[in-house]
Design an enzyme around this catalytic site. Structure first.
Site, mmCIF file in Angstrom:
data_model
loop_
_atom_site.group_PDB
_atom_site.id
_atom_site.type_symbol
_atom_site.label_atom_id
_atom_site.label_comp_id
_atom_site.label_asym_id
_atom_site.label_seq_id
_atom_site.Cartn_x
_atom_site.Cartn_y
_atom_site.Cartn_z
ATOM 1 N N ARG A 79 53.824 41.906 30.533
ATOM 2 C CA ARG A 79 53.877 41.249 31.008
ATOM 3 C C ARG A 79 52.110 41.116 31.563
ATOM 4 O O ARG A 79 51.213 42.443 31.824
ATOM 5 C CB ARG A 79 54.485 41.466 32.684
ATOM 6 C CG ARG A 79 53.875 39.984 33.892
ATOM 7 C CD ARG A 79 54.260 40.146 35.237
ATOM 8 N NE ARG A 79 53.951 41.332 35.747
ATOM 9 C CZ ARG A 79 54.108 42.543 36.553
ATOM 10 N NH1 ARG A 79 55.200 42.475 37.280
ATOM 11 N NH2 ARG A 79 53.097 43.103 37.008
ATOM 12 N N LYS A 115 40.711 52.866 39.105
ATOM 13 C CA LYS A 115 42.255 52.765 38.457
ATOM 14 C C LYS A 115 42.096 53.992 37.552
ATOM 15 O O LYS A 115 41.623 54.451 37.035
ATOM 16 C CB LYS A 115 42.078 51.373 37.745
ATOM 17 C CG LYS A 115 41.588 50.265 38.943
ATOM 18 C CD LYS A 115 42.459 48.840 37.340
ATOM 19 C CE LYS A 115 42.169 48.481 38.283
ATOM 20 N NZ LYS A 115 43.093 47.328 37.530
ATOM 21 N N ARG A 168 52.604 36.793 42.333
ATOM 22 C CA ARG A 168 52.914 37.454 43.868
ATOM 23 C C ARG A 168 51.390 37.280 44.744
ATOM 24 O O ARG A 168 50.797 36.874 44.171
ATOM 25 C CB ARG A 168 52.734 39.020 43.654
ATOM 26 C CG ARG A 168 53.687 39.479 42.603
ATOM 27 C CD ARG A 168 53.563 40.597 41.993
ATOM 28 N NE ARG A 168 52.930 41.137 40.415
ATOM 29 C CZ ARG A 168 52.690 41.908 40.512
ATOM 30 N NH1 ARG A 168 53.100 42.941 40.824
ATOM 31 N NH2 ARG A 168 51.310 41.557 39.370
ATOM 32 N N LYS A 227 45.557 52.317 31.558
ATOM 33 C CA LYS A 227 44.130 51.205 32.246
ATOM 34 C C LYS A 227 43.194 51.429 31.309
ATOM 35 O O LYS A 227 41.762 50.372 31.006
ATOM 36 C CB LYS A 227 44.102 51.398 33.667
ATOM 37 C CG LYS A 227 44.701 51.906 34.321
ATOM 38 C CD LYS A 227 45.005 50.423 34.579
ATOM 39 C CE LYS A 227 45.896 49.976 36.185
ATOM 40 N NZ LYS A 227 47.319 50.144 35.680
ATOM 41 N N ASN A 247 50.628 44.596 31.235
ATOM 42 C CA ASN A 247 51.662 46.382 31.351
ATOM 43 C C ASN A 247 52.381 46.148 30.392
ATOM 44 O O ASN A 247 52.817 45.451 29.548
ATOM 45 C CB ASN A 247 52.450 45.429 32.180
ATOM 46 C CG ASN A 247 51.403 45.638 33.974
ATOM 47 O OD1 ASN A 247 51.019 46.874 34.786
ATOM 48 N ND2 ASN A 247 51.568 43.976 34.370
ATOM 49 N N GLU A 262 50.729 53.565 36.709
ATOM 50 C CA GLU A 262 51.345 52.054 37.195
ATOM 51 C C GLU A 262 52.668 52.362 38.635
ATOM 52 O O GLU A 262 53.020 53.731 38.710
ATOM 53 C CB GLU A 262 52.563 51.454 35.591
ATOM 54 C CG GLU A 262 51.286 51.653 34.615
ATOM 55 C CD GLU A 262 50.989 51.066 34.252
ATOM 56 O OE1 GLU A 262 50.526 49.465 34.920
ATOM 57 O OE2 GLU A 262 50.165 50.781 33.178
ATOM 58 N N GLY A 263 52.576 51.263 38.787
ATOM 59 C CA GLY A 263 53.493 51.284 39.810
ATOM 60 C C GLY A 263 52.732 50.847 41.588
ATOM 61 O O GLY A 263 54.024 50.426 42.040
ATOM 62 N N GLU A 272 45.456 43.131 35.231
ATOM 63 C CA GLU A 272 45.942 44.693 33.663
ATOM 64 C C GLU A 272 46.488 43.510 32.940
ATOM 65 O O GLU A 272 47.639 42.835 33.722
ATOM 66 C CB GLU A 272 46.523 45.648 35.093
ATOM 67 C CG GLU A 272 47.866 45.402 35.498
ATOM 68 C CD GLU A 272 48.459 46.055 35.706
ATOM 69 O OE1 GLU A 272 48.682 46.897 35.089
ATOM 70 O OE2 GLU A 272 49.659 45.964 36.936
ATOM 71 N N SER A 284 58.424 44.225 35.472
ATOM 72 C CA SER A 284 59.649 43.916 36.429
ATOM 73 C C SER A 284 59.431 41.776 36.428
ATOM 74 O O SER A 284 58.041 41.303 36.967
ATOM 75 C CB SER A 284 59.829 44.477 37.173
ATOM 76 O OG SER A 284 58.835 44.722 38.207
HETATM 77 P P1 ADP Z 1 49.162 49.233 39.154
HETATM 78 O O1 ADP Z 1 49.698 49.216 37.647
HETATM 79 O O2 ADP Z 1 49.232 49.752 40.274
HETATM 80 O O3 ADP Z 1 49.984 47.195 39.281
HETATM 81 P P2 ADP Z 1 46.690 47.298 39.175
HETATM 82 O O4 ADP Z 1 45.521 46.832 38.412
HETATM 83 O O5 ADP Z 1 47.624 46.073 38.642
HETATM 84 O O6 ADP Z 1 47.973 48.605 38.833
HETATM 85 O O7 ADP Z 1 46.445 47.040 40.241
HETATM 86 C C1 ADP Z 1 46.908 47.024 41.483
HETATM 87 C C2 ADP Z 1 46.555 45.510 42.624
HETATM 88 O O8 ADP Z 1 45.299 45.399 42.928
HETATM 89 C C3 ADP Z 1 46.767 44.497 41.927
HETATM 90 O O9 ADP Z 1 48.148 43.959 41.935
HETATM 91 C C4 ADP Z 1 45.703 43.349 42.230
HETATM 92 O O10 ADP Z 1 46.045 43.292 43.942
HETATM 93 C C5 ADP Z 1 44.744 44.854 42.987
HETATM 94 N N1 ADP Z 1 43.557 44.946 42.037
HETATM 95 C C6 ADP Z 1 43.329 45.946 40.674
HETATM 96 N N2 ADP Z 1 42.052 45.023 39.885
HETATM 97 C C7 ADP Z 1 41.399 44.831 40.966
HETATM 98 C C8 ADP Z 1 40.797 43.734 40.296
HETATM 99 N N3 ADP Z 1 39.501 43.786 39.110
HETATM 100 N N4 ADP Z 1 40.086 42.902 41.095
HETATM 101 C C9 ADP Z 1 41.342 42.372 42.628
HETATM 102 N N5 ADP Z 1 41.939 42.785 42.671
HETATM 103 C C10 ADP Z 1 42.479 44.045 41.698
HETATM 104 MG MG MG Z 2 49.572 46.093 38.642
#
Ligand code: ADP
Ligand code: MG
Length: 509
Positions: free
Chosen positions: A130, A398, A485, A336, A151, A402-403, A149, A156
């Site tokens: 995803r 970051k 979401r 990441k 995945n 994940e998660g 990101e 899920s």
């Molecule tokens: P995870 O692997 O924990 O899902 P993410 O990279 O998806 O990590 O980050 C978690 C959340 O943080 C995302 O769902 C989003 O809401 C927010 N986020 C992450 N990166 C960004 C970004 N570059 N700009 C804005 N929001 C972000």
């Molecule tokens: Mg995420």
């Protein structure tokens, strides 16, 4: 942009809101748009309760061009991550930079090396991916698609997101001949697209199952797909939507087993060099199935590996003949750090090297989805941006996790970095914050019945699936289905399971 959101969603009288809440709650349970509640929320010693998944009462406006661009790029993203996984040398060089600061990554890498030394017996690998995005808004240009990101493990909510679109379309069309929503031009002109995530993801698993071929056991055993799930998983109905599609449509036997039971319920014979993975369902100890495909809805987080036995179970799966979704290397490709290296504006053009056969114009569109990301190791460009309290405000930090719930945001970045040894900084990447349109509003029905209203931001996920062999031949590459979401504008984190977001659907305009 702002005019699109004007007065959206339409105001609700208390009676109208109550009607929508009741309609949504009932529709959700009737159609399986459900989760199990947190164990602490109710007296539920036997874990038998279910409630609606957190969901918005209205679909959220999302730019159609961004949505279509995300779909158009998905199969190329699939190829990119398959090819990264095939290039152990390139991947390993980046991963090995992390192993001294990140035990979890180190253990995954070690698992790969151990199996490599013995010799892998399965050359096929399956990805159910995803790719997550936001529509980035600047004052002078149309919204642009930017990736949050990518995945590669346990992507899920495909099973539930398909239902949310159906719920919103049901509410848009009418209830008992009367409109469920007060009128609004967007609800008349916009469309909630159809969502074929379940078909796409189950299609990927079914393709792998078929590609496995016949049983390698003697005597031959019936074949099955095995879902590895977390003990106490609350998002079961999402997984069961895929199980249902596989069993009813594809006629493939599927079992779900918690990760802590793998070593009890499966075995690999020492006398069969093909190493078929043989699974015995707990409720039928005289039955045996050979697993063609192991689908991980677990094992993405270090806290799932509580002892060396968990790592032994992971290694056991990895060395088996089953096709892994994902393999350890494919999981690592989703770090990441890899996304940051791919996004580097200077230095070697990794994208073009991995996608030699792809039209350069498409590669450049893919590159346009990258938000700036930085290495903050001593040599890295991002160090000043992260430590300066002013520039930190535009960034998120970051780790290789994940998660949800693992990132550090904005003003907390400089302070956080000072609390960890400088030698560990290379385990983190700094990413510029995407600026999604934040003037839209919505109403969320949480899974405890609480109703929240406010300005929101939405994150779009597009699903893809790919089957390839280690030589790099691609046997199947498909995209289809989406997840939206939505969370309160002021909330940094995302994630439905983590409790930050609600399931939503895009109202394309
Ligand atoms: P995870 O692997 O924990 O899902 P993410 O990279 O998806 O990590 O980050 C978690 C959340 O943080 C995302 O769902 C989003 O809401 C927010 N986020 C992450 N990166 C960004 C970004 N570059 N700009 C804005 N929001 C972000
Ligand atoms: Mg995420």
């Amino acid at each position: 942009m702002s005019s699109v959101y004007a007065n959206y969603p339409p105001a609700l009288s208390p009676e109208q809101q109550q009607f929508l809440v009741t309609e949504t709650k009932d529709w959700a349970i009737q159609n399986g748009l459900a989760v199990r509640p947190a164990p602490t929320a109710y007296a539920d010693p036997n874990r038998s309760l279910a409630t609606n998944a957190p969901v918005t009462l209205f679909p959220s406006p999302f730019p159609k061009l961004c949505f279509e661009e995300a779909q158009a790029l998905q199969t190329i993203y699939n190829q990119l991550y398959a090819r990264i996984t095939c290039n152990e040398e390139w991947l390993g060089k980046i991963i090995q930079e992390l192993t001294d600061v990140d035990d979890f990554v180190a253990n995954l890498w070690k698992t790969h090396l151990t199996v490599k030394e013995e010799g892998y017996v399965q050359s096929l690998s399956l990805g159910l991916y995803r790719s997550d995005y936001m529509a980035h808004v600047t004052s002078d240009a149309p919204p642009a698609l930017k990736q949050v990101e990518f995945n590669t493990i346990s992507s899920s909510f495909g099973g539930l997101s398909a239902l949310v679109g159906k719920l919103h379309n049901h509410l848009i069309s009418s209830t008992a001949g009367l409109p469920s929503y007060p009128p609004h031009p967007l609800l008349q002109s916009g469309t909630v697209p159809t969502n074929n995530t379940v078909e796409t993801l189950a299609g990927g698993l079914a393709t792998a199952h078929k590609a496995y071929g016949s049983s390698k056991s003697s005597p031959e055993l019936p074949l099955c797909v095995l879902f590895i799930v977390q003990d106490g998983e609350r998002n079961v109905f999402d997984q069961l939507a895929l199980v249902k599609q596989l069993t009813e449509h594809h006629k493939i036997p599927v079992f779900r087993v918690t990760s802590n039971k793998i070593l009890d319920q499966s075995s690999i014979s020492t006398s069969n060099p093909s190493r078929p993975l043989v699974f015995t369902p707990a409720h039928s100890s005289s039955s045996a199935f050979e697993v063609t495909t192991v689908y991980l809805r677990a094992y993405y987080s270090p806290d799932e590996y509580t002892s060396s036995r968990d790592w032994e179970a992971r290694r056991h799966l990895e060395r088996s003949a089953a096709i892994k979704c994902p393999s350890v290397l494919n999981q690592l490709a989703g770090c990441k750090k890899i996304q940051q290296v791919l996004a580097e504006p200077t230095g070697p053009d990794h994208l073009s090297s991995f996608l030699k056969d792809i039209d350069p114009a498409l590669i450049s569109r893919l590159r346009d989805t990258f938000a700036p990301q930085y290495d903050i190791s001593a040599a890295g460009q991002g160090r000043d941006l992260a430590l300066n309290s002013k520039t930190a405000m535009d960034h998120v930090l970051k780790p290789q996790r994940e998660g949800g719930g693992n990132n550090i945001y904005k003003s907390e970045i400089p302070e956080f970095l000072r609390t960890i040894p400088e030698a560990d900084w290379k385990g983190w990447v700094l990413m510029e914050l995407i600026n999604p349109a934040g003037s839209a509003a919505n109403v969320a029905l949480r899974n405890d019945g609480e109703v929240l209203r406010g300005n929101v931001i939405s994150e779009l996920g597009i699903y893809g699936t790919i089957l390839w062999d280690t030589k790099g031949d691609i046997l199947h590459n498909d995209q289809g289905g989406w997840l939206l979401r939505t969370k309160g504008k002021e909330v940094n984190e995302g994630g439905v399971a983590a409790g930050f977001s609600s399931l939503d659907s895009p109202l394309l305009f």
